[in-house]
Design an enzyme around this catalytic site. Structure first.
Site, PDB file in Angstrom:
ATOM      1  N   ALA A 151     -13.594 -31.054  -0.126  1.00 20.55           N
ATOM      2  CA  ALA A 151     -12.393 -31.312  -0.912  1.00 20.55           C
ATOM      3  C   ALA A 151     -12.621 -30.864  -2.345  1.00 20.55           C
ATOM      4  O   ALA A 151     -13.758 -30.764  -2.813  1.00 20.55           O
ATOM      5  CB  ALA A 151     -12.032 -32.791  -0.872  1.00 20.55           C
ATOM      6  N   ASP A 152     -11.522 -30.595  -3.022  1.00 12.50           N
ATOM      7  CA  ASP A 152     -11.594 -30.246  -4.439  1.00 12.50           C
ATOM      8  C   ASP A 152     -10.327 -30.767  -5.112  1.00 12.50           C
ATOM      9  O   ASP A 152      -9.231 -30.659  -4.539  1.00 12.50           O
ATOM     10  CB  ASP A 152     -11.703 -28.731  -4.638  1.00 12.50           C
ATOM     11  CG  ASP A 152     -12.022 -28.380  -6.080  1.00 12.50           C
ATOM     12  OD1 ASP A 152     -13.209 -28.459  -6.456  1.00 12.50           O
ATOM     13  OD2 ASP A 152     -11.085 -28.074  -6.838  1.00 12.50           O
ATOM     14  N   THR A 153     -10.491 -31.339  -6.294  1.00  9.20           N
ATOM     15  CA  THR A 153      -9.350 -31.917  -7.015  1.00  9.20           C
ATOM     16  C   THR A 153      -9.225 -31.253  -8.378  1.00  9.20           C
ATOM     17  O   THR A 153     -10.213 -31.061  -9.081  1.00  9.20           O
ATOM     18  CB  THR A 153      -9.529 -33.436  -7.187  1.00  9.20           C
ATOM     19  OG1 THR A 153      -9.618 -34.034  -5.884  1.00  9.20           O
ATOM     20  CG2 THR A 153      -8.355 -34.052  -7.936  1.00  9.20           C
ATOM     21  N   LYS A 204     -16.441 -24.182  -0.309  1.00  7.83           N
ATOM     22  CA  LYS A 204     -17.525 -25.160  -0.169  1.00  7.83           C
ATOM     23  C   LYS A 204     -17.998 -25.224   1.288  1.00  7.83           C
ATOM     24  O   LYS A 204     -19.196 -25.308   1.555  1.00  7.83           O
ATOM     25  CB  LYS A 204     -17.062 -26.542  -0.646  1.00  7.83           C
ATOM     26  CG  LYS A 204     -16.888 -26.639  -2.159  1.00  7.83           C
ATOM     27  CD  LYS A 204     -16.311 -27.986  -2.563  1.00  7.83           C
ATOM     28  CE  LYS A 204     -16.091 -28.059  -4.069  1.00  7.83           C
ATOM     29  NZ  LYS A 204     -15.516 -29.351  -4.507  1.00  7.83           N
ATOM     30  N   GLY A 223      -7.139 -30.313  -2.657  1.00  5.84           N
ATOM     31  CA  GLY A 223      -7.190 -29.473  -1.472  1.00  5.84           C
ATOM     32  C   GLY A 223      -8.320 -29.950  -0.574  1.00  5.84           C
ATOM     33  O   GLY A 223      -9.391 -30.305  -1.072  1.00  5.84           O
TER      34      GLY A 223
END
Length: 197
Positions: A72-74, A52, A109
């Site tokens: 961020a990524d979940t 991203k 992350g």
């Protein structure tokens, strides 16, 4: 404080930054969230967060100075399978039927880009969430709230979803989508002027 470019349109991530008093500019990253087969599931959110940032850097005019970018990524992971954002209510129902009564991982992350030195640092926060058993009636009521829409795993822990959360192992901010401790630690490491009076 310098404003940070937030590579996300998530209201939850924006609220965390507001609560911390960190100025930010929303610039969502447009990426295809596919994960290469050689990347472990636990590493996938950190990989996507870094991608991203790369997408946002590429979208900004070359002559414009870039200071800071945060992404961020979940991922919701149960039995080695990722449960992303459900495509419709039927898929959300299936997700909830699978997760109810069980414990799953919530992996977030985050990636922070420091434009002054052209450096990306990354972190991963792994947490566990245990759902209480849910009846079909419980699931249908929860689906009627529309909280399932646009969120990984089809639930939001900070809203009505908390009615069914029996136990959390980890931090709520990480489960919501932006782990505060990890973020502050990364900012400290990169000498972001956050903790000065």
């Amino acid at each position: 404080m310098e404003p940070i470019i937030l590579a996300s349109s998530s209201p939850r991530r924006q609220q965390i930054l507001k609560n911390l008093g960190i100025p930010f500019i929303v610039h969502p990253a447009n990426i295809e969230e596919t994960i290469p087969s050689d990347i472990k599931i636990e590493d996938a959110p950190e990989y996507l967060a870094a991608r991203k940032i790369d997408a946002v850097v590429r979208s900004i005019a070359p002559d414009r100075e870039i200071g800071w970018i945060l992404a961020a990524d979940t991922a919701i992971v149960y039995k080695n399978k990722i449960y992303g954002k459900p495509k419709d209510k039927d898929e959300a129902r299936e997700f909830l039927k699978t997760l109810q009564g069980n414990t799953h991982k919530v992996i977030t992350g985050i990636a922070l880009y420091n434009g002054a030195i052209h450096y990306i640092s990354t972190r991963t926060s792994i947490n566990k969430v245990t759902f209480a058993p849910m009846s079909d009636h419980d699931i249908e009521w929860y689906l009627s709230t529309s909280e399932w829409y646009g969120v990984a795993g089809a639930y939001r822990i900070q809203e009505n979803g908390s009615c069914f959360i029996k136990k959390i192992e980890g931090t709520e901010s990480s489960i919501v989508g932006l782990p505060i401790y990890e973020l502050c630690d990364m900012l400290r490491e990169q000498n972001y002027k956050f903790f000065e009076q």
